[in-house]
Design a protein around this motif. Structure first.
Motif, short mmCIF file in Angstrom:
data_model
loop_
_atom_site.label_atom_id
_atom_site.label_comp_id
_atom_site.label_asym_id
_atom_site.label_seq_id
_atom_site.Cartn_x
_atom_site.Cartn_y
_atom_site.Cartn_z
N MET A 81 0.82 -1.21 0.00
CA MET A 81 0.00 0.00 0.00
C MET A 81 0.85 1.26 0.00
N PHE A 82 2.07 1.18 0.58
CA PHE A 82 2.97 2.34 0.60
C PHE A 82 4.38 1.81 0.73
N SER A 83 5.35 2.68 0.48
CA SER A 83 6.75 2.26 0.58
C SER A 83 7.05 1.76 1.99
N ALA A 84 7.81 0.70 2.07
CA ALA A 84 8.08 0.09 3.37
C ALA A 84 8.88 1.04 4.27
N ALA A 85 8.49 1.11 5.54
CA ALA A 85 9.25 1.86 6.52
C ALA A 85 10.36 0.97 7.06
N GLU A 86 11.56 1.49 7.17
CA GLU A 86 12.70 0.70 7.63
C GLU A 86 12.48 0.28 9.08
N GLY A 87 12.91 -0.94 9.40
CA GLY A 87 12.81 -1.42 10.76
C GLY A 87 12.67 -2.93 10.80
N GLU A 88 12.86 -3.49 11.98
CA GLU A 88 12.73 -4.93 12.19
C GLU A 88 11.35 -5.19 12.79
N TYR A 89 10.40 -5.60 11.94
CA TYR A 89 9.06 -5.85 12.43
C TYR A 89 8.30 -6.71 11.43
N GLN A 90 7.26 -7.35 11.92
CA GLN A 90 6.37 -8.14 11.08
C GLN A 90 4.94 -7.71 11.39
N LEU A 91 4.37 -6.87 10.53
CA LEU A 91 3.03 -6.35 10.79
C LEU A 91 1.96 -7.38 10.46
N ALA A 92 0.92 -7.40 11.29
CA ALA A 92 -0.29 -8.15 10.96
C ALA A 92 -0.96 -7.48 9.77
N SER A 93 -1.81 -8.21 9.07
CA SER A 93 -2.40 -7.69 7.84
C SER A 93 -3.46 -6.63 8.10
N SER A 94 -4.02 -6.58 9.31
CA SER A 94 -5.03 -5.59 9.63
C SER A 94 -4.39 -4.39 10.32
N PHE A 95 -4.75 -3.18 9.86
CA PHE A 95 -4.20 -1.97 10.47
C PHE A 95 -5.21 -0.84 10.30
N ILE A 96 -4.98 0.28 10.96
CA ILE A 96 -5.84 1.45 10.88
C ILE A 96 -5.02 2.62 10.37
N MET A 97 -5.56 3.36 9.40
CA MET A 97 -4.88 4.55 8.89
C MET A 97 -5.70 5.79 9.22
N ASN A 98 -5.03 6.84 9.67
CA ASN A 98 -5.67 8.12 9.93
C ASN A 98 -4.96 9.20 9.15
N PHE A 99 -5.76 10.09 8.54
CA PHE A 99 -5.17 11.19 7.78
C PHE A 99 -5.75 12.50 8.27
N ASN A 100 -4.87 13.45 8.56
CA ASN A 100 -5.27 14.80 8.93
C ASN A 100 -4.44 15.76 8.10
N GLN A 101 -5.10 16.69 7.42
CA GLN A 101 -4.40 17.57 6.49
C GLN A 101 -3.36 18.43 7.19
N THR A 102 -3.59 18.72 8.47
CA THR A 102 -2.65 19.55 9.23
C THR A 102 -1.59 18.70 9.93
N LEU A 103 -2.03 17.61 10.56
CA LEU A 103 -1.13 16.82 11.40
C LEU A 103 -0.47 15.66 10.66
N GLY A 104 -0.95 15.34 9.45
CA GLY A 104 -0.31 14.28 8.68
C GLY A 104 -1.02 12.94 8.84
N THR A 105 -0.33 11.89 8.42
CA THR A 105 -0.89 10.53 8.39
C THR A 105 -0.15 9.65 9.39
N TYR A 106 -0.92 8.81 10.08
CA TYR A 106 -0.29 7.79 10.92
C TYR A 106 -1.07 6.49 10.83
N PHE A 107 -0.39 5.43 11.16
CA PHE A 107 -0.98 4.09 11.13
C PHE A 107 -0.92 3.48 12.52
N ILE A 108 -1.98 2.77 12.90
CA ILE A 108 -1.95 1.90 14.07
C ILE A 108 -1.76 0.49 13.53
N GLY A 109 -0.63 -0.10 13.86
CA GLY A 109 -0.33 -1.45 13.41
C GLY A 109 -0.22 -2.41 14.57
N PHE A 110 0.01 -3.68 14.24
CA PHE A 110 0.18 -4.71 15.26
C PHE A 110 1.33 -5.60 14.86
#
Length: 215
Positions: free
Chosen positions: A1-30
């Motif tokens: 869905m987007f370029s991979a973020a560097e790091g040692e992790y294995q994300l579950a397939s389900s996640f939540i994305m939030n977008f705010n035009q002022t504060l930017g985008t963040y994801f809640i992952g597992f």
């Protein structure tokens, strides 16, 4: 869905994305190996922050040590989050929480309880959360309306012919739910006072529907 973020992790397939035009985008992952909720922010690019956040409490559950496997995550109203997790004994728990990953970075656990209808949740369960706080979920050939406030679960009224549900999608106004089974899509009325009465049915679709685009 987007370029991979560097790091040692294995994300579950389900996640939540939030977008705010002022504060930017963040994801809640597992993180599925460490069994913990993790933070990803998008600044110049996606950045993995893992558990770099504060938890307001660990008495209800510890987001950095859930000790269960994630089944699914859903966010309602752009605020209330729900995670469905399975423990080592196969029991499904519902975790509710709020998250602020735009600084100060905080995770607020709200509730942990056994899901009221354990037999409904399988690996093939489909989910859709509505802005009115209702969660729709499938189990086998049926679709259910679930209210997490009072744990009320009701089966939608239209008979889907015994075929396994492969897709559920809400319309933009969230008054219709589209349900896919092999060869067909059902349009069901879920407006106020309706519990999934049939609006129309599209047949002759090759294979099993997994998504729908409206134009």
């Amino acid at each position: 869905m987007f370029s991979a973020a560097e790091g040692e992790y294995q994300l579950a397939s389900s996640f939540i994305m939030n977008f705010n035009q002022t504060l930017g985008t963040y994801f809640i992952g597992f993180e599925r190996n460490l069994k913990q909720f993790v933070r990803l922010n998008v600044y110049n690019g996606p950045t993995y922050f893992g558990t770099q956040y504060d938890s307001e409490s660990t008495a209800i559950f510890d987001p950095k040590n859930v000790n269960m496997d994630l089944i699914h995550m859903e966010q309602l109203n752009g605020s209330d989050c729900f995670a469905y997790c399975k423990n080592g004994e196969g029991k499904v728990y519902e975790l509710s929480f709020n998250v602020k990953f735009t600084g100060p970075f905080t995770f607020t656990p709200l509730k942990k309880r056994l899901f009221i209808r354990q037999e409904l949740i399988t690996e093939k369960t489909k989910w859709q959360g509505a802005k009115n706080g209702i969660i729709y979920l499938s189990s086998g050939s049926k679709v259910y309306r679930y209210n997490p406030i009072n744990e009320d679960i009701r089966e939608l009224s239209t008979d889907l012919g015994g075929a396994e549900v492969t897709m559920i999608r809400l319309s933009e106004n969230e008054e219709t739910i589209m349900v896919g089974v092999v060869g067909s899509i059902y349009y069901l009325d879920i407006s106020t006072g309706k519990l999934g009465t049939l609006i129309k049915k599209i047949e002759g679709i090759p294979g099993s529907p997994v998504d729908v685009a409206v134009r």
